[in-house]
Design a protein around this motif. Structure first.
Motif, PDB file in Angstrom:
ATOM      1  N   GLY A  16      -1.092  -7.139  -8.434  1.00  0.00           N
ATOM      2  CA  GLY A  16      -1.158  -8.144  -7.382  1.00  0.00           C
ATOM      3  C   GLY A  16      -0.259  -7.846  -6.205  1.00  0.00           C
ATOM      4  O   GLY A  16      -0.312  -8.554  -5.197  1.00  0.00           O
ATOM      5  N   ASP A  17       0.571  -6.838  -6.279  1.00  0.00           N
ATOM      6  CA  ASP A  17       1.462  -6.515  -5.165  1.00  0.00           C
ATOM      7  C   ASP A  17       0.698  -5.877  -4.014  1.00  0.00           C
ATOM      8  O   ASP A  17      -0.328  -5.226  -4.215  1.00  0.00           O
ATOM      9  N   THR A  18       1.192  -6.071  -2.820  1.00  0.00           N
ATOM     10  CA  THR A  18       0.671  -5.353  -1.668  1.00  0.00           C
ATOM     11  C   THR A  18       1.600  -4.172  -1.420  1.00  0.00           C
ATOM     12  O   THR A  18       2.800  -4.349  -1.221  1.00  0.00           O
ATOM     13  N   LEU A  19       1.022  -2.980  -1.475  1.00  0.00           N
ATOM     14  CA  LEU A  19       1.859  -1.787  -1.336  1.00  0.00           C
ATOM     15  C   LEU A  19       1.977  -1.403   0.128  1.00  0.00           C
ATOM     16  O   LEU A  19       1.006  -1.505   0.877  1.00  0.00           O
ATOM     17  N   PRO A  20       3.136  -0.955   0.554  1.00  0.00           N
ATOM     18  CA  PRO A  20       3.265  -0.500   1.942  1.00  0.00           C
ATOM     19  C   PRO A  20       2.566   0.850   2.119  1.00  0.00           C
ATOM     20  O   PRO A  20       2.544   1.683   1.217  1.00  0.00           O
ATOM     21  N   LEU A  58      -9.078   6.993   4.889  1.00  0.00           N
ATOM     22  CA  LEU A  58      -8.279   5.905   4.328  1.00  0.00           C
ATOM     23  C   LEU A  58      -6.801   6.251   4.358  1.00  0.00           C
ATOM     24  O   LEU A  58      -6.426   7.410   4.294  1.00  0.00           O
ATOM     25  N   GLY A  59      -5.983   5.238   4.446  1.00  0.00           N
ATOM     26  CA  GLY A  59      -4.537   5.436   4.392  1.00  0.00           C
ATOM     27  C   GLY A  59      -4.109   5.755   2.982  1.00  0.00           C
ATOM     28  O   GLY A  59      -4.898   5.744   2.031  1.00  0.00           O
ATOM     29  N   SER A  60      -2.850   6.079   2.858  1.00  0.00           N
ATOM     30  CA  SER A  60      -2.362   6.378   1.509  1.00  0.00           C
ATOM     31  C   SER A  60      -0.971   5.802   1.350  1.00  0.00           C
ATOM     32  O   SER A  60      -0.305   5.443   2.326  1.00  0.00           O
ATOM     33  N   THR A  61      -0.565   5.730   0.112  1.00  0.00           N
ATOM     34  CA  THR A  61       0.744   5.159  -0.174  1.00  0.00           C
ATOM     35  C   THR A  61       1.380   5.934  -1.314  1.00  0.00           C
ATOM     36  O   THR A  61       0.687   6.537  -2.131  1.00  0.00           O
TER      37      THR A  61
END
Lengths: 689, 829
Positions: free
Chosen positions: A370-374, A360-363
């Motif tokens: 509700g935000d979409t994290l980059p 999985l990716g990480s941030t």
């Protein structure tokens, strides 16, 4: 800052294979579905349409026909020329028998169920007698010039109708000779096609033969005179399938345009006894060819290239308007195709012929609810593992990755594979563990213990194997043999996080709980009418949570050998009406490591967090609260808060699990992506475009 | 002539498409409701055969009497049911029911009861009742006893149908279909989902039809679907199938007589035939012109007809060939061109079908022809902004026609075209001469031609909101042979950048008046000099017109502030003004009268005056309750001779006006009986056969054989038209073909009677000849005078012999001429 960080995974590139045949069994109310890759699935229509059994496919065994005979025996035939019988208890193939007539296009069982008829590529119609444990070739009928694509028995068993290319022939069963030959018209709305393939025939007890063909017609013939009685042009493309109700008052046909037409026998006028077949309702639930249809007493069942199995109830036959009266569309398998390594944040995806391992990716970013994290690091495709093709490309039946991520196990119908995965910085090395013991041939379910030291394998003989895993090696610890006399296969396993308990459930009997320290059967959860769809053991308390196909959820305390107080309270009050009306089974249950009162579960269209400390909802309260309480001090929301917190953001949801206490992973498979990978449908002019 | 009170009368042009048309049993005639009348048309020749009048309000339903196919039932808003003998045009019986009757149904085997839709309570609750028509010999029968059948039905007769020989009634309303079984007295209701989403809201039922043989009900819906219901004896076991081709609502449905096909129509203007109720097996009759409102099928099964929203009935053969069109006044569009009179045909000209100008004969109450102005395929779709025909004007002699069409999608984008059409004598029609794209930068508010009779240079003036008026003249086109002529702009005038709102030429065309908002400017049409201006400061000028004949020195104008002004052009001063809220101002071109229609809250009032004096000559209050939109003076064919001042304005012309609801009305002094148009009277006579010249011939033929004639039918009147041509040929060409005997029979008779005039006398010449007789000897018998007046076949052989002896030279010449006439066309008949 939300409660969970969610990995929203959409890179599971799963495409179910198209449905080729369906066969409805009236006796057990079960539906057998075969797919183009040879997979056969059994749905229990009484148990909320749950897919309770499945037989993994084989690329060379494309099924062309599927039928039930003698009540509960299931046969299939395919283009490799073999007739197969399935063992519905052990979930394997009993035997395969070559019919010696080239590819088999059609198969049907006699009304009595004691005979089997197959239509072959070489134009022969072969009759087989059923013996208690096998089938035996009896004789050939008069051979025809071209392949036999469809077959139907007269309900009395004296005649059969066989659809071929350009004609339908009627055979006398006793003599095996052809009695009548009805030639079809190749013309369609003024255009003559090169040939007219009879995709389906149906023989009615009054001697009417109904044929459906590639020209787009449904035609009714009088078999006594061999004349055409009525012709309905219903499609510009092929009409591919037909199924008649047992009462012979209605039949259903499926076309290559994705439309299903219902025909009914209605009186011409109320006073006269004369009846006529009229086309009544069209149903457009498919985008692609409807390859097969079935007619149960209360529903029309259709399946096709677009991989949906559609069950459309007949409103006039439904007594009460409950969830049985709703349209069902089953697309995804009711079993798990994804396993997850929590420690290394890995996902293992199971495809028909290969496995994929992803990290999985990480941030590092944070945000509001509700935000979409980059992403700071994208998801990695670590591994693409193809099955060994020694015995032909068999489909993978099950797979698992260990929680530590260093073991991968999978099984096909005939072999079991175990791999050791080593991670060295960015490199991965894969090592196959050879010399698997002979008893580990095929598995229905594979599970690793939480500390990745033990491997549990449910084999199709009903036995449960426990294998101790060492660094690059393994040791067979124990085998739990099935209860005496049953060969009931276990298909769901759950192990407690402390490694003391193992729960296993079969297709119908109750859930068995084994004590892993003493290697003995601890107890059996009382049997319930509906099959188990998901199992899990809670950490610390060792409560076993069981979800059934009727959406009931039980909690069983393993140490106490009884249902917990909460479970009793749930049963006493009953679950919410809307909860019970959900039509996809719960496929996964997990727990919050820090909050013992929380149970997380999901089905295809929702994700639910059950908080046992809150009151249960009753039928008056709203089950689905659209928004989570934004303001914690909101008194009203507090008061209306109940145990079931449901989120429908992610759908269709194939898998959801907690990676750690603040991170969730959700695997979605949007339907549009599946449709995009299917062959293009027949182009139809749509008005206004 | 006795001068009667002037009354406002409806002058034809009423809706033919209000209800389904009905065929006679032999498909020879089509009946349709038309306002208060029922019209009987011949289905082959499109001619109106009879007008059945007797109802006092709108006729709301007609049906053939199932027990006698030569009789017709009709019901009306006046609360009566009438029974007619349609062949003779006679009212047989009147049944008085009482309330307003909205629809009439007669199931095939109901002996003497009929079903009616009446209003139960306002505004929209209707019920179906049955009424027993008592058997009685008297002409007027009371039938007030009503039996309730079905409640809450739709008012439209399209929403109710009787099935299976009257076994059950299918009625639809909103979202449900109810089937009422008359024998079992049981109702089954079937409801479609209605509320959930937008798609369901289009499930609304629009019409219903029952299969003649099977238990099958077809229903049409808003979304264009047709549902075929079966098994509706059981509320649970019912089933239906969908047929979907229409994209917009299904307006009407009809089964063919055998039930093998279903016909449907809607806004697509396409008649669809669904064979065997199968979706894939359908036939189309496209391009029917406008929305199909009703479909009916002849009882014989050989003809269909569709009623269209543009007041048209199309007769269609069984093989879907349109074979006849009965066209009334097209009224479904807003009239933006106003009313005009074509100087050549004296026909009323106004907007017709979308993009067309219609030429409508007021005398014949039928459309003469349509002139396609926009010349583009019309797409009937909601929300589509169409090119609209906005203005039109005829030149004085009718040789030129100017039209303006425009399309405006948003305020900044205006597409406009002006077209000039020339009348071609060869083709007897208008052909396009000049097309001017964007003649102005903004809307054209008025256009007019100059008036001069034999003026060499026709001149057209357009006034526009862009502040200019332009003068267009006919000039040589850039053709090297100098043969082509076209219109070019000659002069552009403006006045202080005000919007030009009206323009008008004086009678001799020497002056042009153009109004610029509040100011009227008068220009010399030779030099285009501004002669003078008038300004009343009483609001913008709404109408502008010059007086005629003796009053041509006056200019009339009306303003938005309800002032009517009259300026004297000689003194350049205001002659008089009056406070009148004028909505229509029209000058009679043949007299010095001007008609003004005043708008008030109670209705519209008419004032007729001469511009020379501020005194109305004639006032008629409340000519209409609605606003009068347009008016026009139409010259009379035969001038009347009223002497009283109040009626003089009716002498030369007749004033026609159009109200908001598009009723075409006029003023008449005649009683309704007299108002029967000559053509219909003539046809009425023809129907009973003995009165055409051919029937005269036939009659004589028989007389010769019988050697003696009987003195019958003296009371039957016929007026032979006074034409210079040979009446026989005229009549042959004008008589509807269906009333003529077979051609072979006619031919010999015709030729014989014409050529062998030494023995027998040709009947056509009776009038001419008798005229001459009159000229020669004035001491003719009374009987002969009767003949001249009535042109009857009642003269005896003696008279005929007399006449033969007195053949004049002129007649001999005429006869010789006949010999030269080529009769080969008769053989081809």
């Amino acid at each position: 800052m939300g409660e969970f960080k969610v990995h929203r995974v959409r890179f599971f590139n799963y495409v179910p294979s198209g449905i080729r045949c369906v066969a409805y069994n009236n006796q057990s109310n079960r539906l057998a579905v075969s797919r183009t890759d040879g997979t056969v699935e059994i749905y229990n229509l009484s148990a909320n349409y749950f897919q309770e059994k499945f037989f993994p496919g084989h690329e060379s065994r494309a099924t062309e026909a599927l039928c039930w005979a003698e009540g509960q025996r299931l046969f299939s035939a395919g283009l490799n020329g073999e007739i197969l019988e399935y063992d519905l208890q052990a979930l394997n193939i009993k035997y395969a028998l070559d019919a010696f007539g080239g590819p088999i296009w059609s198969m049907t069982a006699s009304p009595s169920g004691s005979q089997l008829l197959v239509g072959c590529e070489d134009g022969s119609v072969k009759l087989f007698e059923l013996t208690p444990d096998k089938i035996q070739f009896a004789r050939n009928f008069d051979r025809q010039k071209s392949r036999i694509l469809s077959l139907s028995w007269h309900p009395a068993g004296t005649h059969i109708a066989a659809g071929s290319i350009d004609y339908v022939s009627v055979f006398d069963v006793k003599s095996g000779s052809i009695v009548r030959k009805m030639v079809l018209d190749r013309q369609h709305l003024g255009v003559t096609k090169s040939r007219c393939i009879v995709w389906g025939v149906a023989f009615l007890s009054d001697g009417t033969v109904i044929s459906v063909d590639s020209v787009g017609k449904v035609q009714l013939w009088d078999s006594a005179t061999g004349t055409l009685v009525k012709s309905h042009v219903i499609a510009n493309a092929d009409v591919q399938s037909i199924a008649v109700a047992d009462q012979e008052d209605s039949f259903v046909v499926g076309t290559a345009e994705g439309t299903v037409f219902h025909f009914q026998l209605v009186p011409v006028t109320s006073s006269s006894s004369e009846k006529q077949w009229v086309r009544t309702k069209p149903f457009q639930h498919h985008t692609h060819d409807v390859r097969t249809v079935a007619h149960s007493p209360t529903a029309l069942i259709s399946g096709g290239t677009d991989t949906h199995l559609v069950i459309r109830p007949l409103m006039e036959k439904v007594e009460v308007k409950n969830y049985d009266a709703a349209l069902r569309k089953i697309t995804f398998p009711h079993r798990r195709l994804i396993s997850c390594s929590k420690r290394r944040q890995l996902l293992l995806f199971q495809f028909a012929h290969h496995l994929e391992l992803w990290r999985l990716g990480s941030t590092v970013a944070t945000g509001k609810n509700g935000d979409t994290l980059p992403l700071s690091k994208n998801a990695d495709h670590l591994l693409h593992l193809k099955t060994k093709v020694r015995k032909g490309p068999e489909n993978i039946s099950c797979s698992c990755v260990s929680p530590c991520g260093s073991w991968i196990a999978y099984s096909t119908a005939s072999r079991f594979f175990l791999y050791r995965v080593k991670y060295e910085r960015d490199n991965i090395s894969l090592q196959r563990v050879s010399k698997m013991p002979a008893f580990l041939r095929s598995a229905l379910h594979i599970l690793f213990s939480e500390d990745s030291t033990k491997l549990f394998v449910a084999s199709n003989q009903g036995s449960l194997h426990i294998i101790h895993l060492l660094e690059g090696n393994f040791k067979h610890l124990h085998t739990f043999q099935p209860q005496s006399g049953t060969v009931e296969a276990m298909c769901l396993l759950a192990v407690s996080p402390d490694g003391n308990w193992l729960a296993a459930s079969g297709t119908s009997a109750g859930v068995h709980v084994y004590d892993l320290n003493h290697l003995k059967l601890h107890c059996t959860v009382p049997a319930y009418n509906f099959p188990v769809t998901a199992l899990a053991i809670a950490p610390n308390t060792n409560n076993l949570v069981i979800a059934h196909s009727d959406q009931q959820v039980f909690e069983f305390s393993i140490p106490d050998k009884q249902y917990t107080e909460w479970s009793r309270a749930v049963q006493k009050q009953g679950l919410h009406q809307l909860w019970l009306q959900r039509d996809t089974p719960i496929t996964h249950i997990s727990f919050h490591p820090k909050r013992p009162t929380h149970i997380l579960l999901h089905d295809t269209y929702m994700f639910c967090l059950i908080d046992k400390s809150l009151p249960l909802p009753n039928d008056k309260t709203m089950l689905y609260n659209p928004l989570p309480p934004k303001n914690e001090s909101d008194v009203f929301l507090r008061r209306t808060a109940h145990a079931f917190k449901i989120s429908k953001i992610y759908k269709p949801l194939l898998f959801m699990d907690l990676l750690d206490e603040r991170t969730l992973v959700a695997v979605e498979r949007p339907l549009d992506d599946i449709i995009a990978q299917l062959p293009p449908p027949i182009k139809k002019k749509k008005f206004g475009t | 002539m006795v001068e009667e009170r002037v009354r406002v009368v409806r002058c034809g042009g009423s809706l033919l498409n209000f209800r389904r048309a009905v065929f006679s049993a032999d498909s020879k005639y089509i009946f349709c409701v038309s306002g208060d009348f029922i019209k009987v048309y011949s289905s082959t020749t499109e001619e109106c055969v009879h007008v059945l009048h007797g109802h006092k309000n709108l006729v709301s339903g007609i049906l053939l009497n199932p027990n006698n196919h030569l009789q017709l039932y009709s019901c009306s808003f006046d609360g009566t049911i009438k029974l007619w003998d349609y062949l003779d045009g006679i009212l047989i019986k009147t049944f008085t029911v009482g309330p307003k009757l909205h629809a009439l149904f007669i199931p095939p085997h109901a002996e003497d009861s009929v079903f009616l839709t009446i209003l139960k309570e306002d505004p929209d609750v209707f019920q179906l009742v049955s009424v027993k028509l008592p058997k009685s010999s008297s002409q007027n029968v009371e039938a007030r006893e009503r039996t309730f059948v079905l409640d809450y039905v739709n008012r439209s007769p399209k929403c109710i149908d009787f099935g299976n020989e009257g076994d059950y009634i299918a009625a639809v309303r909103d979202f449900y279909l109810s089937v009422y079984f008359l024998k079992k007295k049981k109702t089954c209701n079937f409801t479609l989902p209605s509320t959930k989403n937008k798609k369901n809201a289009r499930n609304r039922f629009t019409c219903v039809a029952c299969h003649p043989k099977e238990d099958c009900i077809a229903s049409g819906h808003m979304d264009g679907k047709i549902r075929l219901w079966r098994n509706f004896h059981d509320e649970k076991q019912y089933t239906y199938t969908c047929l979907h081709w229409h994209h917009d609502m299904v307006m009407d449905l009809a089964f063919t007589v055998s039930g093998s096909s279903l016909l449907s129509g809607g806004r697509e203007c396409v008649l669809v035939e669904w064979r065997d109720g199968a979706e894939k097996n359908k036939e189309f009759l496209p391009r029917l012109g406008s929305t199909i409102e009703h479909i009916s099928v002849s009882p014989a099964g050989d003809l269909f007809c569709t009623s269209h929203s543009d007041n048209k009935i199309t007769v269609i053969q069984r093989n879907l060939d349109a074979c006849a069109v009965i066209q009334g006044l097209v009224k479904d569009r807003s009239i933006s061109t106003g009313l005009m009179v074509d100087p050549k045909t004296k026909a009323l000209v106004l907007n017709g079908k979308p993009g067309h100008l219609q030429f409508y004969s007021l005398q014949g109450d039928k459309q003469l022809y349509n002139l396609d102005i926009i010349q583009q395929e019309y797409i009937n779709d909601d929300g589509l902004i169409q090119i609209e025909l906005k203005k039109a004007a005829f030149s004085h002699s009718g040789t030129w026609l100017a039209t303006v069409e425009q399309r405006q999608e948003n305020p900044s984008e205006l597409e406009m075209q002006m077209k000039l059409w020339v009348y071609s004598k060869k083709t007897q029609g208008f052909s396009l001469n000049t097309k001017i794209a964007m003649p102005h930068d903004d809307h054209i508010t008025a256009l007019c031609f100059n008036n001069a009779e034999n003026y060499e240079r026709p001149m057209l003036v357009t006034a526009s909101r862009d502040g200019h008026f332009k003068v267009w003249v006919l000039a040589d086109d850039s053709d090297i042979y100098k043969k082509a002529i076209g219109w070019t702009c000659d002069f552009v005038g403006s006045y202080h950048k005000y919007q030009a709102t009206n323009c008008c030429f004086s009678e001799d065309s020497s002056l042009l008046a153009v109004s610029f908002e509040e100011i009227v400017t008068v220009w010399d049409s030779e030099t285009w000099e501004l002669k003078c201006t008038f300004c009343q400061r009483a609001g913008k000028i709404r109408h502008l017109c010059f007086g005629r004949l003796t009053c041509s020195k006056f200019l009339l104008g009306t303003t938005e502030n309800a002032i009517l002004c009259c300026w004297n052009l000689l003194s350049c001063s205001l002659q008089w003004s009056a406070k009148l809220n004028v909505s229509v101002l029209e000058a009679d071109p043949y007299s010095d009268h001007v008609a003004a229609v005043m708008q008030s809250a109670a209705g519209s009032d008419l004032f007729v005056f001469k511009p020379s004096e501020p005194r109305p000559l004639y006032v008629q209050r409340t000519i209409s309750r609605e606003e009068v939109q347009w008016g026009v003076f139409v010259p009379r064919d035969v001038p009347e001779s009223f002497t009283s001042e109040a009626h003089q304005w009716l002498n030369r012309s007749q004033f026609y006006f159009l109200t908001q609801s598009q009723c075409l009305l006029t003023f008449s002094t005649k009683s309704p009986e007299e108002k029967l148009t000559p053509t219909s009277k003539q046809l009425l006579a023809e129907e009973s056969l003995p009165t055409t010249p051919f029937s005269l011939i036939l009659g004589k033929h028989r007389q010769q054989q019988d050697a003696r004639s009987s003195e019958t039918s003296e009371n039957e009147l016929v007026q032979l038209p006074l034409t210079e041509n040979i009446p026989a040929i005229n009549e042959l060409l004008h008589t509807p073909a269906h009333v003529l005997p077979s051609a072979s029979f006619l031919c010999s008779l015709f030729v014989n009677s014409l050529l062998l005039s030494k023995e027998t006398k040709s009947a056509e010449e009776v009038p001419d000849e008798v005229d001459m007789e009159e000229n020669k000897d004035s001491d003719d018998s009374d009987e002969e005078n009767d003949v001249t007046e009535k042109a009857q076949e009642t003269h005896n052989t003696d008279l005929r012999d007399d006449v033969i002896h007195q053949l004049s030279k002129y007649e001999e010449k005429e006869l010789r001429k006949f010999r030269k006439v080529d009769y080969s066309w008769l053989a081809a008949l």
